[in-house]
Design a protein around this motif. Structure first.
Motif, mmCIF file in Angstrom:
data_model
loop_
_atom_site.group_PDB
_atom_site.id
_atom_site.type_symbol
_atom_site.label_atom_id
_atom_site.label_comp_id
_atom_site.label_asym_id
_atom_site.label_seq_id
_atom_site.Cartn_x
_atom_site.Cartn_y
_atom_site.Cartn_z
ATOM 1 N N ILE A 180 19.915 56.551 0.310
ATOM 2 C CA ILE A 180 18.682 56.471 -0.470
ATOM 3 C C ILE A 180 17.673 57.460 0.083
ATOM 4 N N VAL A 181 16.961 58.126 -0.809
ATOM 5 C CA VAL A 181 15.784 58.934 -0.462
ATOM 6 C C VAL A 181 14.614 58.362 -1.251
ATOM 7 N N ALA A 182 13.433 58.318 -0.632
ATOM 8 C CA ALA A 182 12.302 57.674 -1.309
ATOM 9 C C ALA A 182 10.980 58.158 -0.731
ATOM 10 N N ASN B 263 10.178 56.868 -7.739
ATOM 11 C CA ASN B 263 9.886 57.415 -6.415
ATOM 12 C C ASN B 263 11.079 57.318 -5.477
ATOM 13 N N TYR B 264 12.287 57.200 -6.033
ATOM 14 C CA TYR B 264 13.471 57.074 -5.192
ATOM 15 C C TYR B 264 14.710 57.560 -5.937
ATOM 16 N N SER B 265 15.726 57.879 -5.148
ATOM 17 C CA SER B 265 17.041 58.190 -5.695
ATOM 18 C C SER B 265 18.085 57.564 -4.777
ATOM 19 N N ILE B 266 19.043 56.883 -5.378
ATOM 20 C CA ILE B 266 20.119 56.228 -4.636
ATOM 21 C C ILE B 266 21.429 56.805 -5.151
ATOM 22 N N MET C 41 21.509 48.049 -3.734
ATOM 23 C CA MET C 41 20.596 48.873 -2.936
ATOM 24 C C MET C 41 19.270 49.068 -3.668
ATOM 25 N N GLU C 42 19.349 49.342 -4.960
ATOM 26 C CA GLU C 42 18.128 49.524 -5.744
ATOM 27 C C GLU C 42 17.330 48.228 -5.819
ATOM 28 N N PHE C 43 18.016 47.119 -6.066
ATOM 29 C CA PHE C 43 17.325 45.835 -6.177
ATOM 30 C C PHE C 43 16.592 45.516 -4.875
ATOM 31 N N ALA C 44 17.248 45.744 -3.736
ATOM 32 C CA ALA C 44 16.636 45.449 -2.450
ATOM 33 C C ALA C 44 15.412 46.324 -2.209
ATOM 34 N N PHE C 45 15.496 47.588 -2.549
ATOM 35 C CA PHE C 45 14.375 48.497 -2.320
ATOM 36 C C PHE C 45 13.178 48.135 -3.194
ATOM 37 N N THR C 46 13.425 47.780 -4.421
ATOM 38 C CA THR C 46 12.321 47.563 -5.365
ATOM 39 C C THR C 46 11.726 46.161 -5.280
ATOM 40 N N THR C 47 12.427 45.208 -4.677
ATOM 41 C CA THR C 47 11.942 43.828 -4.664
ATOM 42 C C THR C 47 11.546 43.316 -3.286
ATOM 43 N N THR C 48 11.927 44.023 -2.227
ATOM 44 C CA THR C 48 11.605 43.547 -0.876
ATOM 45 C C THR C 48 10.104 43.636 -0.626
ATOM 46 N N TYR C 49 9.537 42.548 -0.130
ATOM 47 C CA TYR C 49 8.124 42.542 0.243
ATOM 48 C C TYR C 49 7.996 43.117 1.642
ATOM 49 N N GLY C 50 6.991 43.962 1.823
ATOM 50 C CA GLY C 50 6.746 44.479 3.163
ATOM 51 C C GLY C 50 6.439 45.954 3.162
ATOM 52 N N SER C 51 6.544 46.549 4.340
ATOM 53 C CA SER C 51 6.205 47.954 4.517
ATOM 54 C C SER C 51 7.299 48.852 3.938
ATOM 55 N N PHE C 52 7.003 50.134 3.875
ATOM 56 C CA PHE C 52 7.943 51.101 3.306
ATOM 57 C C PHE C 52 9.263 51.100 4.065
ATOM 58 N N GLU C 53 9.194 51.096 5.403
ATOM 59 C CA GLU C 53 10.439 51.133 6.171
ATOM 60 C C GLU C 53 11.230 49.840 6.007
ATOM 61 N N LYS D 187 11.435 48.182 3.198
ATOM 62 C CA LYS D 187 12.138 48.358 1.933
ATOM 63 C C LYS D 187 13.366 49.248 2.108
ATOM 64 N N LEU D 188 13.220 50.296 2.937
ATOM 65 C CA LEU D 188 14.349 51.197 3.178
ATOM 66 C C LEU D 188 15.490 50.492 3.898
ATOM 67 N N ILE D 189 15.153 49.760 4.975
ATOM 68 C CA ILE D 189 16.209 49.088 5.730
ATOM 69 C C ILE D 189 16.862 48.008 4.886
ATOM 70 N N ALA D 190 16.074 47.351 4.027
ATOM 71 C CA ALA D 190 16.643 46.337 3.128
ATOM 72 C C ALA D 190 17.625 46.975 2.156
ATOM 73 N N SER D 191 17.297 48.171 1.683
ATOM 74 C CA SER D 191 18.165 48.859 0.727
ATOM 75 C C SER D 191 19.503 49.225 1.350
ATOM 76 N N ILE D 192 19.477 49.817 2.529
ATOM 77 C CA ILE D 192 20.740 50.248 3.142
ATOM 78 C C ILE D 192 21.540 49.033 3.600
ATOM 79 N N MET D 193 20.842 47.958 4.046
ATOM 80 C CA MET D 193 21.554 46.755 4.474
ATOM 81 C C MET D 193 22.156 45.997 3.291
ATOM 82 N N ALA D 194 21.653 46.242 2.099
ATOM 83 C CA ALA D 194 22.229 45.603 0.909
ATOM 84 C C ALA D 194 23.660 46.059 0.669
ATOM 85 N N ALA D 195 24.021 47.204 1.229
ATOM 86 C CA ALA D 195 25.388 47.725 1.096
ATOM 87 C C ALA D 195 26.257 47.334 2.287
#
Length: 304
Positions: free
Chosen positions: A29-31, A138-141, A155-167, A169-177
């Motif tokens: 993911i890039v964002a 603002n992202y590409s996966i 990965m997209e669902f985790a990035f767009t729905t996770t509450y919290g700081s930008f990082e 959201k990123l760690i949630a996205s990669i951990m979703a996989a």
């Protein structure tokens, strides 16, 4: 003739090894944070050194060049970001000017800040299946050699729905996989990948001193690199956030007071990583005095 055939076999095996090593078949993911201008990059692959795909430019943008990674193509993308090209313009240039005249085997994800936030991606028809990309505002996966579309969707669902700081959201996205065989070549090892990374650049960062830069370069086949990445990430969080910030949102406020109160009165338990932040008087245990100190830290006063 025997030696000629042996030489040809060795050459073929060497070529196969090189192609396999540099194929960089990856999910990533890039964002960009639309509020802070922070730029993020995270990914994993069933080969070592997957961070090689990541090219982060603080205050400008980020590009991932994956699937048959090529240094010249990545260098070109880097120059285009520095010159102020938009994400789609960079994709178009890379597709039309591939260094080996074969863009069909490449996969790219790009997000840029100027002239406005823009994201774009490209997946060549000859990338290995399963392959695809998802582009948001603002992202590409993107990924290839995946179990299926569900890897990218989660990965997209985790990035767009996770509450919290930008990082977060990123760690949630990669951990979703984080499932066995997310990169299908790792299915036999019962892991999602062999290497992983996460990077965040603030607008005033230098390339050699990013705000967050964690690289699990080459995990043993029996070790899950995403689990290792997550552990290292939380170690970084504890080191970089202030005592009292129990939910790690870069603010110390009544939310933290509520968390600590609930913990002290056994309504809920603090996460292990937050216990260190909660011990404000450094006594080695979390106690009522820490709650008083937290309230004082916020208000500057304590009422009897």
């Amino acid at each position: 003739m025997k030696y000629v055939n042996l030489y040809m076999l060795k050459s073929w095996l060497c070529t196969l090894f090189i192609c396999y090593t540099f194929s960089q078949d990856t999910f990533s993911i890039v964002a960009i944070d639309t509020i802070t201008g922070e730029i993020g990059s995270a990914g994993a692959s069933c080969i070592q050194n997957s961070i090689i795909i990541s090219d982060v430019h603080p205050g400008l943008g980020v590009v991932h060049t994956q699937s048959y990674w090529n240094a010249q193509n990545q260098d070109s993308a880097s120059v285009l970001i520095e010159l102020g090209f938009s994400a789609q313009e960079i994709i178009n240039w890379l597709r039309d000017n591939d260094s080996q005249n074969d863009p069909s085997i490449r996969q790219y994800g790009v997000v840029t800040l100027y002239p406005e936030i823009e994201s774009a991606a490209y997946t060549g028809e000859n990338c290995f299946d399963y392959k695809n990309h998802i582009v948001g505002p603002n992202y590409s996966i993107q990924g290839n050699i995946l179990l299926g579309q569900a890897i990218l969707d989660t990965m997209e669902f985790a990035f767009t729905t996770t509450y919290g700081s930008f990082e977060e959201k990123l760690i949630a996205s990669i951990m979703a996989a984080n499932i066995s065989g997310a990169d299908t070549r790792c299915l036999d090892y019962n892991t999602p990948a062999i290497s992983s990374f996460i990077r965040v650049a603030r607008p005033n960062n230098n390339l050699d001193s990013l705000y967050l830069n964690i690289d699990v370069h080459n995990a043993p086949l029996t070790i899950n690199p995403l689990d290792s990445l997550f552990k290292l990430y939380w170690m970084w969080k504890v080191e970089h956030f202030s005592n009292g910030d129990l939910n790690f949102d870069n603010e110390i406020n009544t939310f933290d007071v509520n968390l600590l109160s609930d913990h002290l009165y056994n309504f809920s338990e603090l996460e292990e990583s937050a216990l260190i932040q909660a011990d404000l008087n450094e006594s080695g245990v979390v106690e009522i005095t820490d709650l008083y100190l937290l309230i004082y830290q916020i208000t500057g006063t304590l009422n009897n």
